[in-house]
Design an enzyme around this catalytic site. Structure first.
Site, PDB file in Angstrom:
ATOM      1  N   GLY A  40       0.841  -1.197   0.000  1.00  0.00           N
ATOM      2  CA  GLY A  40       0.000   0.000   0.000  1.00  0.00           C
ATOM      3  C   GLY A  40       0.869   1.236   0.000  1.00  0.00           C
ATOM      4  O   GLY A  40       1.834   1.341   0.772  1.00  0.00           O
ATOM      5  N   ALA A  44      -0.024   6.410   4.635  1.00  0.00           N
ATOM      6  CA  ALA A  44       0.747   5.596   5.579  1.00  0.00           C
ATOM      7  C   ALA A  44       1.861   4.854   4.867  1.00  0.00           C
ATOM      8  O   ALA A  44       3.015   4.849   5.323  1.00  0.00           O
ATOM      9  CB  ALA A  44      -0.178   4.616   6.304  1.00  0.00           C
ATOM     10  N   ARG A 330     -19.229  12.926  13.997  1.00  0.00           N
ATOM     11  CA  ARG A 330     -19.884  12.347  12.829  1.00  0.00           C
ATOM     12  C   ARG A 330     -20.979  11.344  13.190  1.00  0.00           C
ATOM     13  O   ARG A 330     -22.012  11.288  12.529  1.00  0.00           O
ATOM     14  CB  ARG A 330     -18.836  11.671  11.935  1.00  0.00           C
ATOM     15  CG  ARG A 330     -17.912  12.678  11.291  1.00  0.00           C
ATOM     16  CD  ARG A 330     -16.805  12.020  10.504  1.00  0.00           C
ATOM     17  NE  ARG A 330     -16.030  13.040   9.801  1.00  0.00           N
ATOM     18  CZ  ARG A 330     -14.979  12.775   9.040  1.00  0.00           C
ATOM     19  NH1 ARG A 330     -14.565  11.525   8.899  1.00  0.00           N
ATOM     20  NH2 ARG A 330     -14.329  13.745   8.437  1.00  0.00           N
ATOM     21  N   GLU A 425      -5.237   3.246   8.398  1.00  0.00           N
ATOM     22  CA  GLU A 425      -6.587   2.717   8.562  1.00  0.00           C
ATOM     23  C   GLU A 425      -6.612   1.193   8.624  1.00  0.00           C
ATOM     24  O   GLU A 425      -7.593   0.608   9.073  1.00  0.00           O
ATOM     25  CB  GLU A 425      -7.483   3.206   7.414  1.00  0.00           C
ATOM     26  CG  GLU A 425      -8.964   2.956   7.650  1.00  0.00           C
ATOM     27  CD  GLU A 425      -9.849   3.450   6.517  1.00  0.00           C
ATOM     28  OE1 GLU A 425     -11.076   3.232   6.593  1.00  0.00           O
ATOM     29  OE2 GLU A 425      -9.323   4.061   5.557  1.00  0.00           O
TER      30      GLU A 425
END
Length: 637
Positions: A40, A44, A330, A425
């Site tokens: 990824g 990050a 939220r 995440e």
């Protein structure tokens, strides 16, 4: 197995400072001997790969996009938090820490969250040095705006493109290391398995998404920076390619999955317009700084918004939460929007929307000022809906956005598999049951730039630099497992498309494990998920072969993992008999309709251990200890 969070002893403000001194170091000459895989290349991953290569490690970085610049991090709009306190409005590292703990409904570790708040100030300095074009005040200081869950302005931003600009900064640092030969970049490569040798993560198996070739790569440590799993709901604000496969395959190799039912619903999204949609579009939370949320007071009021007098409007967030108004967190904003729509006061043709109105802001500050703050967001809204938000209110409704659950990690960001780390995440660590807006970018960059460079060295310092070849038996075994699954999928030759199963699964997850849950619905959803999964493996239609660019095959592998994850999310939601943050069990709410936590029984991290195909997972509990904040019922009134 006992979960050891490895939180350092001592005062909260000294934990990370002392830990950095106590970790073992790898000297510069020896760093060249170690290989690290980073899966990824969003915020990050790109920041971790660049930082580790800068230190001297040999890094292999992987992404399934054609360029790291296409990582989903670019979709973040509103900003990044940091406790700089430029406004002198009362902010501090401790206040950011407290707001984050409270916003997460007291379901996160104090040590991890304080470290996040502590390094936040360094992130801004790092990004400014890279040339990230943050907005600035007239005097030259970086500008801030407010986000939900706080009463100070601490969110740094670059118009509505903050994620994109931050990623370009990290990508520049990554590109420099690619050019220097310290990072080997593999694009269009999807990780399909983790290779464990002698109990340690020593590499990965990937599929070349252009040729279909199954390849192995070895290393001394593996970092998963692969984002969240919101696409389990099919419709979400995530990019279409976002998936759980890397994390889920790691889970099946021994990495515990923590708090999978903690899903964040974002209150400010463009409503669903029909069955044709493949994803939803986010409107930044920053819009709630100046936009006022309202619905008609009367049920079934179909008048145009400009025809509804002020006295007949219900600014329900301002009415119910006067201290925070439209900037409540939220989860609270989302539930309240759903509530007024369920009452029959929703707007638009579907009745599943509320207004986000900028008329007062334009009257107060002028259209020019509003345009300078939010212009690209307004343009995006108009292009999608055909409506001009300068002239009439936006219509918004909650949608799946972020997942607070993820792979369990300790203070060093290591999973329960030695040598396997999860950043951003992909891990569960910092946001509890509800993430504060503008904290996702903060966590991703904190983990990559300022945490993992210290903690991975502590692991490698105790490990011989001996390399393992990809001809090792464990690599060959993992390759055969991957090839076997691909062959099985291609051999089914059923009658229903991959998207058919994904949509069906997503609707079940949204209806019964989405904004609200109850025991009856979750029990039904679990049974339906098992039925959908069984049919998927008997009747899915995948055209083409493996030895080619085959997007249908890619989707099928990801949906297969989502089907298993979805069932675990339901199990986790059933187990947690309380309401906290984004996890709202209808049976557990206060008389005012707010989340009703049960700290006596559920002040823990739920970490699930995979036990085999079609077998119940084992639940492990990491008890949360609160020494610096008082457990209290959240109030934003």
């Amino acid at each position: 197995m006992r979960l050891d969070s490895k939180i350092p002893d001592g005062q909260l403000a000294e934990k990370w400072y002392k830990h950095k001194f106590n970790v073992k170091l790898v000297n510069p000459a020896n760093k060249r001997k170690y290989d690290i895989i980073v899966v990824g290349t969003g915020l990050a991953g790109a920041s971790a790969a660049a930082s580790l290569a800068e230190l001297g490690y040999n890094v292999k970085a992987f992404c399934f996009q054609d360029s790291p610049r296409r990582a989903h991090s670019i979709a973040a709009q509103g900003g990044i938090n940091a406790a700089k306190n430029y406004q002198n409005d009362g902010d501090s590292v401790f206040r950011l820490f407290y707001d984050t703990i409270k916003g997460g409904d007291f379901r996160a570790r104090e040590g991890n969250v304080y470290r996040l708040a502590e390094v936040s100030t360094s992130i801004i300095d790092q990004c400014v040095a890279q040339g990230v074009p943050f907005a600035r005040e007239y005097g030259g200081l970086l500008s801030n705006r407010s986000f939900g869950g706080s009463q100070v302005s601490r969110t740094f931003y670059a118009r509505g493109q903050t994620g994109q600009q931050l990623l370009l900064g990290a990508y520049s640092a990554l590109s420099r290391q690619i050019s220097a030969g310290k990072v080997q970049m593999f694009t269009r490569s999807e990780m399909l398995d983790v290779v464990i040798v002698d109990g340690k993560a020593r590499g990965i198996v990937t599929r070349n998404m252009v040729s279909g070739k199954i390849e192995s790569h070895s290393a001394h440590a593996v970092l998963l920076c692969t984002g969240g799993y919101g696409n389990v709901f099919f419709l979400s604000t995530n990019a279409m390619g976002s998936n759980v496969t890397a994390a889920w395959r790691a889970h099946k190799k021994g990495a515990f999955f923590a708090n999978p039912c903690f899903t964040q619903i974002h209150p400010t999204c463009i409503p669903v317009s029909g069955d044709h949609q493949s994803k939803l579009t986010l409107m930044s939370e920053s819009l709630r700084n100046d936009g006022r949320v309202w619905v008609p007071k009367a049920k079934g009021d179909t008048r145009k918004p400009q025809d509804i007098p002020e006295a007949e409007r219900d600014y329900f967030l301002e009415r119910k939460y006067p201290a925070f108004g439209n900037l409540v967190p939220r989860d609270i904003a989302s539930r309240n929007a759903k509530q007024v729509c369920d009452e029959g006061r929703g707007v638009g043709t579907s009745g599943l929307a509320v207004y986000l109105d900028f008329a007062d802001a334009i009257k107060r500050d002028s259209k020019k000022v509003v345009e300078a703050k939010y212009g690209n967001l307004f343009d995006m809204y108009q292009q999608i809906t055909g409506e001009n938000p300068y002239e009439m209110p936006m219509r918004i409704y909650p949608a799946v956005h972020y997942t607070m659950g993820g792979l369990w990690v300790d203070y060093n960001l290591m999973t329960t598999v030695p040598g396997l780390y999860a950043l951003g995440e992909a891990n569960f660590s910092d946001h509890g049951a509800n993430r504060l807006g503008a904290s996702a970018l903060m966590q991703g960059l904190a983990d990559g730039y300022f945490v993992i460079p210290y903690t991975v060295g502590d692991y490698l310092a105790n490990m011989p630099a001996t390399k393992i070849g990809t001809d090792h038996a464990e690599f060959k075994k993992a390759e055969e497992n991957v090839k076997g699954q691909i062959k099985k999928l291609l051999s089914i030759n059923g009658t229903k498309t991959v998207d058919h199963f994904h949509k069906e699964m997503g609707k079940i997850m949204w209806d019964y494990c989405g904004m609200s849950r109850d025991e009856k619905g979750l029990t039904f959803a679990k049974k339906r998920m098992q039925e959908i999964r069984a049919e998927f493996w008997q009747n899915v239609k995948i055209t083409g072969t493996n030895e080619e660019l085959n997007i249908t095959l890619e989707k099928a592998m990801r949906v297969a993992d989502f089907l298993e994850l979805g069932e675990l999310m339901i199990d986790d939601a059933l187990n947690r008999e309380e309401s906290c943050g984004g996890h709202f069990r209808e049976e557990y709410q206060t008389p005012e309709g707010e989340a009703d936590r049960n700290d006596d029984k559920f002040a823990y991290v739920a970490a699930w251990e995979y036990t085999g195909d079609n077998k119940p997972e084992n639940l492990h509990k990491e008890e949360l200890v609160f020494e610096n904040v008082k457990l209290s019922k959240r109030s934003y009134k």
